[in-house]
Design an enzyme around this catalytic site. Structure first.
Site, PDB file in Angstrom:
ATOM      1  N   ASP A 143      47.990 -91.886  48.052  1.00 60.97           N
ATOM      2  CA  ASP A 143      48.228 -90.973  49.171  1.00 60.97           C
ATOM      3  C   ASP A 143      47.022 -91.008  50.106  1.00 60.97           C
ATOM      4  O   ASP A 143      46.440 -92.065  50.311  1.00 60.97           O
ATOM      5  CB  ASP A 143      48.502 -89.563  48.628  1.00 60.97           C
ATOM      6  CG  ASP A 143      49.427 -88.755  49.522  1.00 60.97           C
ATOM      7  OD1 ASP A 143      49.043 -88.485  50.672  1.00 60.97           O
ATOM      8  OD2 ASP A 143      50.530 -88.387  49.088  1.00 60.97           O
ATOM      9  N   HIS A 236      47.281 -84.111  52.833  1.00 60.00           N
ATOM     10  CA  HIS A 236      48.520 -84.518  52.179  1.00 60.00           C
ATOM     11  C   HIS A 236      48.286 -84.949  50.732  1.00 60.00           C
ATOM     12  O   HIS A 236      49.000 -84.546  49.808  1.00 60.00           O
ATOM     13  CB  HIS A 236      49.167 -85.641  52.981  1.00 60.00           C
ATOM     14  CG  HIS A 236      50.602 -85.894  52.649  1.00 60.00           C
ATOM     15  ND1 HIS A 236      50.993 -86.787  51.674  1.00 60.00           N
ATOM     16  CD2 HIS A 236      51.734 -85.377  53.162  1.00 60.00           C
ATOM     17  CE1 HIS A 236      52.311 -86.808  51.605  1.00 60.00           C
ATOM     18  NE2 HIS A 236      52.792 -85.964  52.499  1.00 60.00           N
ATOM     19  N   SER A 549      58.179 -85.223  50.102  1.00 63.21           N
ATOM     20  CA  SER A 549      56.834 -85.586  49.675  1.00 63.21           C
ATOM     21  C   SER A 549      56.215 -84.481  48.822  1.00 63.21           C
ATOM     22  O   SER A 549      55.300 -84.731  48.045  1.00 63.21           O
ATOM     23  CB  SER A 549      55.947 -85.882  50.886  1.00 63.21           C
ATOM     24  OG  SER A 549      55.902 -84.777  51.753  1.00 63.21           O
TER      25      SER A 549
END
Length: 768
Positions: A143, A236, A549
């Site tokens: 990620d 994220h 996600s």
């Protein structure tokens, strides 16, 4: 964005903020040369062979050295290099090359969710207790990196790093010893450059930027803060890692909302972080494959990557996630990815390779209601997170459609509002076919100097978050009532917002989230895919986020727990366990609904197995298992040549010429995209429950189709723990896709298998 969303088992029937796929053009760009399984056990020999091939193409070792970005030499063989199109075309004909793929750039797609899933230590015989909170499992997260100071990654109570760990802790900008001092009583030597591990929670960290910079140029630091290190600049990766395996954090909240104990699914699992996504959300395929290559070598048990691409889909040897995951799964590593955020449109699901676990999104039972009081003393309700300061007093209210010079003003399309009319007002806007996004309306109102936004849209459980700018989402009914008040007010219409509340267990859940991508797959309609919400670290200490996600790391955490309980199970067995035990009913016993236009009863294209039931998954009774040889056979039936498959696997491959059915791949679901006449599909199940067990078949046939199971009774004992069976479908009516289920029951377990059938007249494809 919403913390309302959780996760389903939308596993491919057999066959991400949303990620978008960007094709990059140019005469000399990065290409990935994929060469399949490694020929040598010595990584240096593999790398040397890559240099030789590239030198032969480019004419010198010096040119090869300048061109080469990565040599993939651990989990599989291949390399990424800067090549012109003509050079890439020549490379395709070199011996040993499976395929050449142009580099692509992908863009990046809790305190309640785990309780909602009943993954909690209070359940004495639940999955969390049986798995010892995930101790012994290593989750690799591909990620945007990690924020190491977060309390979610403290290593109190963690076991020492396992001897099987072969990775490193790669240092860099603001990622060194001092960043772990507050979180660890166990620190190795300084890792300004490289060390064996970071601490007892984050045991590995690496970063990859060569593919990004070769394709897009040097990182643009003016676009926002960024770090040439594993440190996360966008949040994220931190949110996905903490969702999968975050430690227990007491009294977590977001602006005093959603207050409670924050934790990951497997809080005692180790984390290995692979940073491939950068400040603008871009993630290079070349970098992603390098991360896969290292993760396989490092020794992770589960790989979680919340990124993907919307249609059009590419064949398996041209999809970097399919390539990397194939080799990971072949080595016993389970790979979990996001289904995509392109719902509710059909045929938008991504991550369709049958060896992947692909995750859709669902709602949970938490809401954030916000009271809207109008100047007529009537109060209506919407949903929001932060409504801004001083909003609990009356402010002027106006309809966007009365403050612009085009039809776009009623939905607050970009540039549609007259600032002289909107200044200082709360603006009401309506979602339309051409302008569906509340965040677009926010920017429009901001630029027109508006004070806040009420956005009316199709009913769903999304929740707005815009930091200090007040936004409340309502459905069309509420929006229409507010508009009626504006039209009928005898004096200037006004509005105020009361502070947002947190409400739990007072809305029907789960439902398939509106944005969650749907099946069938446009590439492999005979293969089906599993819905979830999460914690994001943003400008606030904690955050609330939604998307597939966010769903993906929930399943990654659960699979880490299952791996702790069943360390010898294959990735296919683990996937089968969560699919066949999933639920198609909500908490009130009603069939799960899918948010959409309009809402409808959910079906296997929305979730395949259903909503994940972790406390059933560790004892599934029967499993549909597969080995690498099964995936090789699938590739044969998909039309790949013997030579290409041999290079991918280094196995002796002889694709059978007799006509066999690709439908017989032993997936935990059955999807028949064309049923023209009676058809038989084969499956095999392995008993992982009591040695002596008897299972009986129960069928809910898809409407318009008769279904026969042979044998309809399976008897297991200590010497016979695996049985084959046949499912015969006969069309009775011609029509569209219809859905049913096969259940194997022994009085203790219910093993659920989705049946998806499309009856047709003639072939779906024209014949020449």
């Amino acid at each position: 964005m919403s913390f309302t969303y959780l996760c389903f088992v939308l596993l491919v029937l057999f066959i991400q903020e949303p990620f978008s796929f960007v094709f990059v053009n140019g005469s000399s760009k990065v290409h990935i040369v994929y060469m399949g399984e490694t020929k040598h056990d010595n990584p240096q020999q593999v790398q040397d062979s890559h240099h030789e091939i590239l030198a032969d193409l480019l004419g010198s070792k010096e040119a090869a050295k300048l061109s080469l970005l990565y040599s993939y030499k651990h989990g599989f063989s291949g390399f990424a290099a800067i090549l012109t199109k003509s050079q890439a075309d020549l490379m395709r004909d070199f011996p040993g090359v499976v395929g050449v793929v142009q580099n692509r750039v992908l863009r990046v797609q809790t305190t309640r969710s785990w309780d909602f899933l009943h993954v909690k230590p209070q359940i004495a015989k639940g999955i969390l207790s049986k798995a010892h909170l995930g101790a012994g499992s290593i989750i690799g997260v591909i990620d945007s990196g990690i924020w190491p100071e977060s309390e979610s990654f403290k290593d109190d109570g963690m076991e020492d790093i396992p001897s099987r760990w072969r990775g490193i802790c790669q240092g860099g900008e603001q990622f060194n010893n001092s960043n772990f001092n507050k979180l660890s009583s166990f620190l190795p030597g300084s890792f300004q450059t490289l060390t064996k591990y970071c601490h007892r929670k984050i045991i590995g960290a690496r970063w990859y930027v060569k593919g990004y910079e070769a394709e897009l140029g040097s990182l643009n630091r003016s676009a926002g803060p960024e770090f040439l290190s594993p440190r996360d600049a966008v949040g994220h990766g931190t949110h996905t890692a903490s969702t999968a395996a975050g430690a227990l954090v007491e009294d977590a909240n977001f602006a005093m909302l959603g207050k409670g104990l924050a934790r990951g699914g497997a809080p005692r699992a180790w984390l290995a972080v692979y940073k491939v996504c950068w400040v603008n959300g871009a993630c290079s395929s070349a970098d992603i494959l390098a991360a896969f290559d290292d993760a396989i070598s490092d020794g992770v048990d589960v790989i979680s990557l919340s990124l993907g691409s919307p249609p059009p889909l590419h064949t398996y040897v041209k999809d970097p996630v399919a390539i990397g995951s194939f080799h990971a799964v072949a080595k016993g590593i389970t790979v979990v990815c996001a289904a995509g955020n392109s719902g509710p449109r059909p045929q938008t699901v991504t991550g369709i390779a049958p060896w992947l676990v692909t995750v859709a999104a669902s709602t949970i039972d938490r809401a954030f209601p916000t009271a809207i009081t109008l100047g007529n003393n009537k109060t209506v309700w919407g949903q929001s997170l932060v409504v801004g300061k001083d909003m609990n007093r009356f402010h002027s209210l106006a309809f966007g459609g009365y403050m612009g010079h085009s039809d776009g003003s009623m939905n607050c399309a970009p540039g549609s509002l007259d600032a002289s009319l909107a200044r200082g007002k709360v603006v009401l806007c309506f979602q339309s076919k051409t302008q569906r996004a509340w965040n677009v309306a926010v920017e429009t109102v901001k630029k027109a100097k508006g004070l806040g936004l009420i956005f009316a849209q199709s009913p769903n459980k999304d929740v707005s978050f815009t930091s200090s700018f007040p936004v409340v989402l309502v459905d069309y009914t509420i929006g229409t009532y507010v508009l009626s008040y504006i039209d009928s007010a005898s004096i200037e219409p006004v509005v105020k917002f009361r502070p947002t509340e947190t409400v739990v267990a007072r809305q029907i859940s789960p439902e398939v989230a509106f944005f969650s991508s749907r099946g069938p797959s446009s590439l492999s309609p005979h293969v089906l895919k599993v819905p979830f919400a999460s914690l994001l670290h943003s400008s606030y200490k904690n955050g609330i986020e939604s998307g597939t996600s966010s769903a993906c790391p929930h399943v990654s955490g659960i699979l880490a727990l299952l791996k702790s309980i069943h360390p010898t199970w294959s990735p296919a067995a683990l996937k089968s366990a969560i699919v066949t035990t999933a639920s198609i009913k909500d908490e009130y016993g009603q069939h799960i609904v899918a948010e959409g236009l309009p809402h409808k009863e959910a079906d296997p294209f929305d979730y395949v197995g259903g909503h994940i039931e972790p406390n059933k998954a560790f004892d599934p009774g029967l499993i549909y298992d597969m080995k690498t040889s099964d995936y090789i056979h699938f590739l044969c039936l998909s039309g790949y040549q013997n030579s290409a498959i041999h290079l991918m696997t280094r196995a002796k491959v002889h694709c059978r010429k007799e006509k066999e059915s690709i439908l017989d791949l032993n997936l935990p679901s059955i999807s028949v995209p064309e049923l023209k006449k009676t058809l038989t599909v084969r499956r095999a199940v392995t008993n992982v429950g009591p040695a002596i067990s008897v299972y009986k078949a129960r069928v809910e046939p898809p409407p318009g189709v008769s279904v026969k199971i042979e044998p309809s009774v399976l008897c297991f004992n200590s010497t016979a723990n695996k049985h084959k069976f046949k499912v015969t479908f006969t069309p009775q009516l011609r029509g569209r896709y219809s859905f049913g289920y096969l259940y194997w029951e022994d009085g203790l377990h219910v093993v659920q298998t989705a049946l998806v059938v499309r009856t047709v007249i003639g072939s779906y494809y024209s014949e020449t």
